[in-house]
Design an enzyme around this catalytic site. Structure first.
Site, PDB file in Angstrom:
ATOM      1  N   HIS A 147     -34.574  16.934 -30.155  1.00  0.00           N
ATOM      2  CA  HIS A 147     -34.621  17.205 -28.572  1.00  0.00           C
ATOM      3  C   HIS A 147     -35.015  18.570 -28.117  1.00  0.00           C
ATOM      4  CE1 HIS A 147     -33.401  14.798 -24.919  1.00  0.00           C
ATOM      5  NE2 HIS A 147     -34.442  15.171 -24.726  1.00  0.00           N
ATOM      6  N   ASP A 177     -29.079  11.095 -21.782  1.00  0.00           N
ATOM      7  CA  ASP A 177     -28.709  11.603 -23.099  1.00  0.00           C
ATOM      8  C   ASP A 177     -27.131  11.608 -22.806  1.00  0.00           C
ATOM      9  OD1 ASP A 177     -30.089  14.711 -24.351  1.00  0.00           O
ATOM     10  OD2 ASP A 177     -27.993  13.515 -25.063  1.00  0.00           O
ATOM     11  N   HIS A 183     -25.326  14.187 -23.874  1.00  0.00           N
ATOM     12  CA  HIS A 183     -25.444  15.649 -23.833  1.00  0.00           C
ATOM     13  C   HIS A 183     -26.145  16.087 -22.888  1.00  0.00           C
ATOM     14  CE1 HIS A 183     -25.032  14.288 -28.044  1.00  0.00           C
ATOM     15  NE2 HIS A 183     -23.742  14.931 -28.093  1.00  0.00           N
ATOM     16  N   ASP A 230     -27.668  19.215 -23.107  1.00  0.00           N
ATOM     17  CA  ASP A 230     -28.724  20.156 -23.887  1.00  0.00           C
ATOM     18  C   ASP A 230     -29.171  21.339 -22.862  1.00  0.00           C
ATOM     19  OD1 ASP A 230     -30.542  17.290 -25.372  1.00  0.00           O
ATOM     20  OD2 ASP A 230     -28.612  17.871 -25.301  1.00  0.00           O
ATOM     21  N   HIS A 270     -31.298  22.224 -30.363  1.00  0.00           N
ATOM     22  CA  HIS A 270     -31.692  20.658 -29.341  1.00  0.00           C
ATOM     23  C   HIS A 270     -30.611  20.970 -28.393  1.00  0.00           C
ATOM     24  CE1 HIS A 270     -28.928  18.114 -32.052  1.00  0.00           C
ATOM     25  NE2 HIS A 270     -28.140  19.051 -31.901  1.00  0.00           N
ATOM     26  N   ASP A 305     -32.986  10.597 -24.967  1.00  0.00           N
ATOM     27  CA  ASP A 305     -32.365  10.882 -26.208  1.00  0.00           C
ATOM     28  C   ASP A 305     -31.562   9.602 -26.486  1.00  0.00           C
ATOM     29  OD1 ASP A 305     -30.325  13.629 -27.365  1.00  0.00           O
ATOM     30  OD2 ASP A 305     -30.444  11.585 -28.149  1.00  0.00           O
ATOM     31  N   ASP A 331     -29.376   8.901 -28.342  1.00  0.00           N
ATOM     32  CA  ASP A 331     -28.019   9.078 -28.343  1.00  0.00           C
ATOM     33  C   ASP A 331     -27.107   8.922 -26.948  1.00  0.00           C
ATOM     34  OD1 ASP A 331     -27.700  12.678 -29.101  1.00  0.00           O
ATOM     35  OD2 ASP A 331     -27.472  11.527 -27.030  1.00  0.00           O
ATOM     36  N   GLU A 355     -34.688  12.108 -31.257  1.00  0.00           N
ATOM     37  CA  GLU A 355     -33.370  11.884 -31.947  1.00  0.00           C
ATOM     38  C   GLU A 355     -33.153  10.648 -32.770  1.00  0.00           C
ATOM     39  OE1 GLU A 355     -31.431  14.508 -32.491  1.00  0.00           O
ATOM     40  OE2 GLU A 355     -31.781  16.035 -31.013  1.00  0.00           O
TER      41      GLU A 355
HETATM   42  N1  LIG Z   1     -23.419  20.259 -27.347  1.00  0.00           N
HETATM   43  C1  LIG Z   1     -23.682  20.312 -28.457  1.00  0.00           C
HETATM   44  C2  LIG Z   1     -24.420  19.039 -29.013  1.00  0.00           C
HETATM   45  C3  LIG Z   1     -25.983  19.238 -28.662  1.00  0.00           C
HETATM   46  C4  LIG Z   1     -26.676  17.675 -28.993  1.00  0.00           C
HETATM   47  C5  LIG Z   1     -28.047  18.025 -28.749  1.00  0.00           C
HETATM   48  B1  LIG Z   1     -29.021  16.604 -28.346  1.00  0.00           B
HETATM   49  O1  LIG Z   1     -30.328  16.556 -28.454  1.00  0.00           O
HETATM   50  O2  LIG Z   1     -28.550  15.537 -29.221  1.00  0.00           O
HETATM   51  O3  LIG Z   1     -28.474  15.876 -27.008  1.00  0.00           O
HETATM   52  C6  LIG Z   1     -22.433  20.407 -29.479  1.00  0.00           C
HETATM   53  C7  LIG Z   1     -21.559  19.329 -29.172  1.00  0.00           C
HETATM   54  N2  LIG Z   1     -20.187  19.783 -29.658  1.00  0.00           N
HETATM   55  C8  LIG Z   1     -20.345  19.416 -30.973  1.00  0.00           C
HETATM   56  C9  LIG Z   1     -18.890  19.892 -31.623  1.00  0.00           C
HETATM   57  C10 LIG Z   1     -17.986  19.086 -31.052  1.00  0.00           C
HETATM   58  O4  LIG Z   1     -16.622  19.264 -31.451  1.00  0.00           O
HETATM   59  C11 LIG Z   1     -17.906  19.232 -29.369  1.00  0.00           C
HETATM   60  C12 LIG Z   1     -19.399  19.012 -28.931  1.00  0.00           C
HETATM   61  C13 LIG Z   1     -24.505  21.588 -29.023  1.00  0.00           C
HETATM   62  O5  LIG Z   1     -24.715  21.653 -30.236  1.00  0.00           O
HETATM   63  O6  LIG Z   1     -24.859  22.383 -28.166  1.00  0.00           O
HETATM   64 MN   LIG Z   2     -30.558  15.373 -26.340  1.00  0.00          MN
HETATM   65 MN   LIG Z   3     -27.763  13.920 -27.093  1.00  0.00          MN
HETATM   66 MN   LIG Z   4     -28.738  14.117 -31.183  1.00  0.00          MN
END
Ligand SMILES: N[C@](CCCC[B-](O)(O)O)(CCN1CCC(O)CC1)C(=O)O
Ligand SMILES: [Mn+2]
Ligand SMILES: [Mn+2]
Ligand SMILES: [Mn+2]
Length: 302
Positions: free
Chosen positions: A98, A121, A123, A125, A138, A225, A227, A270
């Site tokens: 993403h 999503d 998330h 993002d 992402h 996304d 997910d 994704e």
């Molecule tokens: N917010 C997350 C996930 C982003 C997902 C991107 B997507 O494009 O798929 O929407 C981190 C999420 N985080 C991962 C560890 C967990 O324990 C807590 C949540 C990040 O890595 O910033």
């Molecule tokens: Mn995303």
């Molecule tokens: Mn996501």
């Molecule tokens: Mn993802």
């Protein structure tokens, strides 16, 4: 109307192998033909090739991983999407992770400065360089598009063309503490799974569009996304989170947005065809294809 499929085999915005093969699986499942069936003139001149940068010359910037690679690829995609949009075509970007949306949405705003963004999503993002925990870009594209956080020279091409009041989320259920703060501080409207439960998807989409597109006269960029869907519906994706959208809720969003007649760009992101067994990969790819069809005019009763 002409549809331009932009295949983006890219995984640099996150750490799991395989998401770069999402596009080829979606195309090989017959998506271009399925869209022609819907009456679209489909342009697809092959998947984009992004030459790698060796890790040695792309060290992290703060926590950000593969920053120069992600920036270069997104800038290239912004040009591709912008050119298609300029020609009056509808770019369908197939991910890939993403982070690419930093490019696709930049491209859309070049041509449609009055556009709004519906971000579907689990998330947000929207992490900045200061708030990200993973350093995976992402999880950050929205902050770049809004111009939030410290300026990073390698990303100076990204213009803050997206305004908070032109952005709305549907499906949120895994938002980091730093992201929650950013959403609140910027007054960004978000319909989490709680609101979906409370109001039902029909009202949620109506309220979301009332917020960003009250007269239904603004171009819409839908960034989906997979997910956002429950893992039982789209299992083969990099950051699955339980308690997601049903198959129908996901498709309703796409159908309702198509009905506005305002869609100008679509991202299906994704899909990672290497994170589950064969049946689950097939299922996830099939869902990616059907979401795209629903957003591009496929209806249940014709
Ligand atoms: N917010 C997350 C996930 C982003 C997902 C991107 B997507 O494009 O798929 O929407 C981190 C999420 N985080 C991962 C560890 C967990 O324990 C807590 C949540 C990040 O890595 O910033
Ligand atoms: Mn995303
Ligand atoms: Mn996501
Ligand atoms: Mn993802």
């Amino acid at each position: 109307k002409t549809l331009a499929i932009v295949g983006c085999p890219f995984s640099g915005g996150q750490a799991k192998l395989g998401v770069d093969r999402g596009p080829i699986h979606l195309v090989q499942a017959g998506l271009p033909e399925q869209l022609s069936e819907l009456g679209w003139k489909v342009l697809f001149d092959g998947h984009h090739q992004f030459e790698e940068i060796d890790a040695a010359s792309d060290p992290p910037i703060g926590k950000l991983k593969n920053p120069r690679l992600v920036s270069r690829v997104c800038e290239a995609i912004a040009k591709v999407v912008g050119e298609h949009a300029k020609k009056g075509q509808l770019p369908l970007t197939l991910g890939g992770d993403h982070s690419l949306a930093m490019g696709t949405i930049s491209g859309t705003f070049e041509q449609y400065p009055d556009a709004c963004v519906v971000w579907v999503d689990a998330h947000g993002d929207i992490n900045t360089a200061e708030t990200t925990d993973s350093g995976n870009i992402h999880g950050m594209p929205v902050s770049f598009l809004l111009g939030l956080g410290s300026k990073i020279p390698e990303f100076s091409w990204v213009k803050p063309l997206l305004k908070p009041e032109r952005l709305v989320y549907i499906g949120l259920r895994d938002v980091d503490a730093g992201e929650k703060k950013i959403l609140k501080e910027n007054g960004i409207r978000a319909f989490s799974m709680h609101e979906v439960d409370k109001y039902g998807i029909g009202r949620v989409v109506e309220m979301a569009l009332d917020h960003v597109n009250p007269k239904r006269d603004r171009p819409i960029h839908l960034s989906f996304d997979v997910d956002a869907l429950d893992p039982s519906v789209a299992p083969s994706t990099g950051t699955p989170v339980r308690g997601g959208l049903t198959f129908r809720e996901g498709h309703y969003i796409c159908e309702a947005i198509y009905e506005t007649g305002c869609l100008v760009a679509l991202d299906i992101m994704e899909v990672n065809p290497s994170l589950a067994d064969e049946a689950e990969v097939k299922q996830t790819v099939a869902v990616g294809c059907s979401l795209a069809r629903s957003a591009l005019g496929e209806t249940l009763l014709g």
